[in-house]
Design a protein around this motif. Sequence first.
Motif, PDB file in Angstrom:
ATOM      1  N   LEU A 101       0.797  -1.334  -0.141  1.00  0.00           N
ATOM      2  CA  LEU A 101       0.002   0.043  -0.142  1.00  0.00           C
ATOM      3  C   LEU A 101       0.917   1.256   0.189  1.00  0.00           C
ATOM      4  N   ARG A 102       2.228   1.294   0.285  1.00  0.00           N
ATOM      5  CA  ARG A 102       3.008   2.388   0.446  1.00  0.00           C
ATOM      6  C   ARG A 102       2.363   3.329   1.453  1.00  0.00           C
ATOM      7  N   ARG A 103       1.928   2.858   2.505  1.00  0.00           N
ATOM      8  CA  ARG A 103       1.741   3.744   3.608  1.00  0.00           C
ATOM      9  C   ARG A 103       2.410   3.165   4.640  1.00  0.00           C
ATOM     10  N   THR A 104       3.504   3.980   5.168  1.00  0.00           N
ATOM     11  CA  THR A 104       4.505   3.524   6.038  1.00  0.00           C
ATOM     12  C   THR A 104       3.996   3.118   7.558  1.00  0.00           C
ATOM     13  N   TRP A 105       2.908   3.928   8.030  1.00  0.00           N
ATOM     14  CA  TRP A 105       2.607   3.982   9.249  1.00  0.00           C
ATOM     15  C   TRP A 105       1.179   3.477   9.379  1.00  0.00           C
ATOM     16  N   LEU A 106       0.609   2.974   8.439  1.00  0.00           N
ATOM     17  CA  LEU A 106      -0.780   2.451   8.365  1.00  0.00           C
ATOM     18  C   LEU A 106      -1.105   1.747   9.323  1.00  0.00           C
ATOM     19  N   MET A 107      -0.315   0.428   9.246  1.00  0.00           N
ATOM     20  CA  MET A 107      -0.720  -0.480  10.442  1.00  0.00           C
ATOM     21  C   MET A 107      -0.422  -0.272  11.823  1.00  0.00           C
ATOM     22  N   SER A 108       0.518   0.652  11.948  1.00  0.00           N
ATOM     23  CA  SER A 108       0.504   1.320  13.468  1.00  0.00           C
ATOM     24  C   SER A 108      -0.556   2.147  13.841  1.00  0.00           C
ATOM     25  N   ILE A 109      -1.368   2.721  12.933  1.00  0.00           N
ATOM     26  CA  ILE A 109      -2.465   3.618  13.147  1.00  0.00           C
ATOM     27  C   ILE A 109      -3.723   2.515  13.260  1.00  0.00           C
ATOM     28  N   LEU A 110      -3.790   1.323  12.633  1.00  0.00           N
ATOM     29  CA  LEU A 110      -4.689   0.417  12.480  1.00  0.00           C
ATOM     30  C   LEU A 110      -4.864  -0.561  13.475  1.00  0.00           C
ATOM     31  N   TYR A 111      -3.572  -0.649  13.969  1.00  0.00           N
ATOM     32  CA  TYR A 111      -3.105  -1.693  15.137  1.00  0.00           C
ATOM     33  C   TYR A 111      -4.217  -1.514  16.568  1.00  0.00           C
ATOM     34  N   PRO A 112      -4.394  -0.545  16.884  1.00  0.00           N
ATOM     35  CA  PRO A 112      -5.440  -0.377  18.203  1.00  0.00           C
ATOM     36  C   PRO A 112      -6.932  -0.950  17.771  1.00  0.00           C
ATOM     37  N   ILE A 113      -7.276  -0.651  16.423  1.00  0.00           N
ATOM     38  CA  ILE A 113      -8.519  -1.141  16.098  1.00  0.00           C
ATOM     39  C   ILE A 113      -8.477  -2.598  16.053  1.00  0.00           C
ATOM     40  N   VAL A 114      -7.365  -3.215  15.536  1.00  0.00           N
ATOM     41  CA  VAL A 114      -7.258  -4.662  15.342  1.00  0.00           C
ATOM     42  C   VAL A 114      -7.116  -5.302  16.829  1.00  0.00           C
ATOM     43  N   ALA A 115      -6.531  -4.545  17.541  1.00  0.00           N
ATOM     44  CA  ALA A 115      -6.262  -5.270  19.093  1.00  0.00           C
ATOM     45  C   ALA A 115      -7.549  -5.174  19.511  1.00  0.00           C
ATOM     46  N   ILE A 116      -8.288  -4.286  19.605  1.00  0.00           N
ATOM     47  CA  ILE A 116      -9.904  -4.387  20.106  1.00  0.00           C
ATOM     48  C   ILE A 116     -10.668  -5.368  19.538  1.00  0.00           C
ATOM     49  N   MET A 117     -10.628  -5.594  18.267  1.00  0.00           N
ATOM     50  CA  MET A 117     -11.352  -6.716  17.475  1.00  0.00           C
ATOM     51  C   MET A 117     -10.851  -8.044  18.035  1.00  0.00           C
ATOM     52  N   MET A 118      -9.412  -8.209  18.509  1.00  0.00           N
ATOM     53  CA  MET A 118      -9.148  -9.504  19.138  1.00  0.00           C
ATOM     54  C   MET A 118      -9.342  -9.556  20.391  1.00  0.00           C
ATOM     55  N   ILE A 119      -9.355  -8.652  21.267  1.00  0.00           N
ATOM     56  CA  ILE A 119      -9.912  -8.796  22.626  1.00  0.00           C
ATOM     57  C   ILE A 119     -11.038  -8.819  23.016  1.00  0.00           C
ATOM     58  N   ASP A 120     -12.039  -7.902  22.308  1.00  0.00           N
ATOM     59  CA  ASP A 120     -13.592  -8.113  22.726  1.00  0.00           C
ATOM     60  C   ASP A 120     -14.237  -9.071  21.907  1.00  0.00           C
ATOM     61  N   GLY A 121     -15.396  -9.553  22.594  1.00  0.00           N
ATOM     62  CA  GLY A 121     -16.078 -10.297  21.949  1.00  0.00           C
ATOM     63  C   GLY A 121     -17.432  -9.929  21.460  1.00  0.00           C
ATOM     64  N   ILE A 122     -17.341  -8.582  20.903  1.00  0.00           N
ATOM     65  CA  ILE A 122     -18.353  -8.124  20.445  1.00  0.00           C
ATOM     66  C   ILE A 122     -18.251  -7.766  18.989  1.00  0.00           C
ATOM     67  N   SER A 123     -19.327  -8.067  18.172  1.00  0.00           N
ATOM     68  CA  SER A 123     -19.387  -7.889  16.706  1.00  0.00           C
ATOM     69  C   SER A 123     -19.114  -6.296  16.432  1.00  0.00           C
ATOM     70  N   THR A 124     -18.413  -5.842  15.458  1.00  0.00           N
ATOM     71  CA  THR A 124     -17.919  -4.705  14.992  1.00  0.00           C
ATOM     72  C   THR A 124     -19.419  -3.891  14.905  1.00  0.00           C
ATOM     73  N   PHE A 125     -20.281  -4.519  14.390  1.00  0.00           N
ATOM     74  CA  PHE A 125     -21.672  -3.971  13.911  1.00  0.00           C
ATOM     75  C   PHE A 125     -22.212  -3.486  15.098  1.00  0.00           C
ATOM     76  N   ASP A 126     -21.937  -4.153  16.454  1.00  0.00           N
ATOM     77  CA  ASP A 126     -22.803  -3.683  17.735  1.00  0.00           C
ATOM     78  C   ASP A 126     -22.342  -2.345  18.099  1.00  0.00           C
ATOM     79  N   TYR A 127     -21.043  -1.878  17.788  1.00  0.00           N
ATOM     80  CA  TYR A 127     -20.484  -0.616  18.188  1.00  0.00           C
ATOM     81  C   TYR A 127     -21.425   0.712  17.597  1.00  0.00           C
ATOM     82  N   PHE A 128     -21.934   0.274  16.423  1.00  0.00           N
ATOM     83  CA  PHE A 128     -22.903   1.365  15.541  1.00  0.00           C
ATOM     84  C   PHE A 128     -24.366   1.155  16.288  1.00  0.00           C
TER      85      PHE A 128
END
Length: 103
Positions: free
Chosen positions: A26-53
Amino acid sequence: MIQLVVSIMLYFVIFFGIAFILNMLLRRTWLMSILYPIVAIMMIDGISTFDYFTNTAESFKLLGDTLAALKLADYVIMGAGFLGTIASGFTIRILRRSGYRMF
């Protein structure tokens, strides 16, 4: 104790590799560092992402309870994954500065 060390190394290497590949493609150097908190929350919680909305208040309360229930070892392991994404960003920057072209 051995499981903690292995888990730390595993998360570092896995997220370093994922972030490195995303950085190349993707040629975006820090993209995964920015997305990591979202990925970590998806791994930790047992909630569907749709439920957040759809059920915002209850979902964030449950997320807060889940984060409060984690142990220090869990935070260290997740921190190792985040450090892997940061190390990947620096590695990509050094390689690009050295003249290596990636995709």
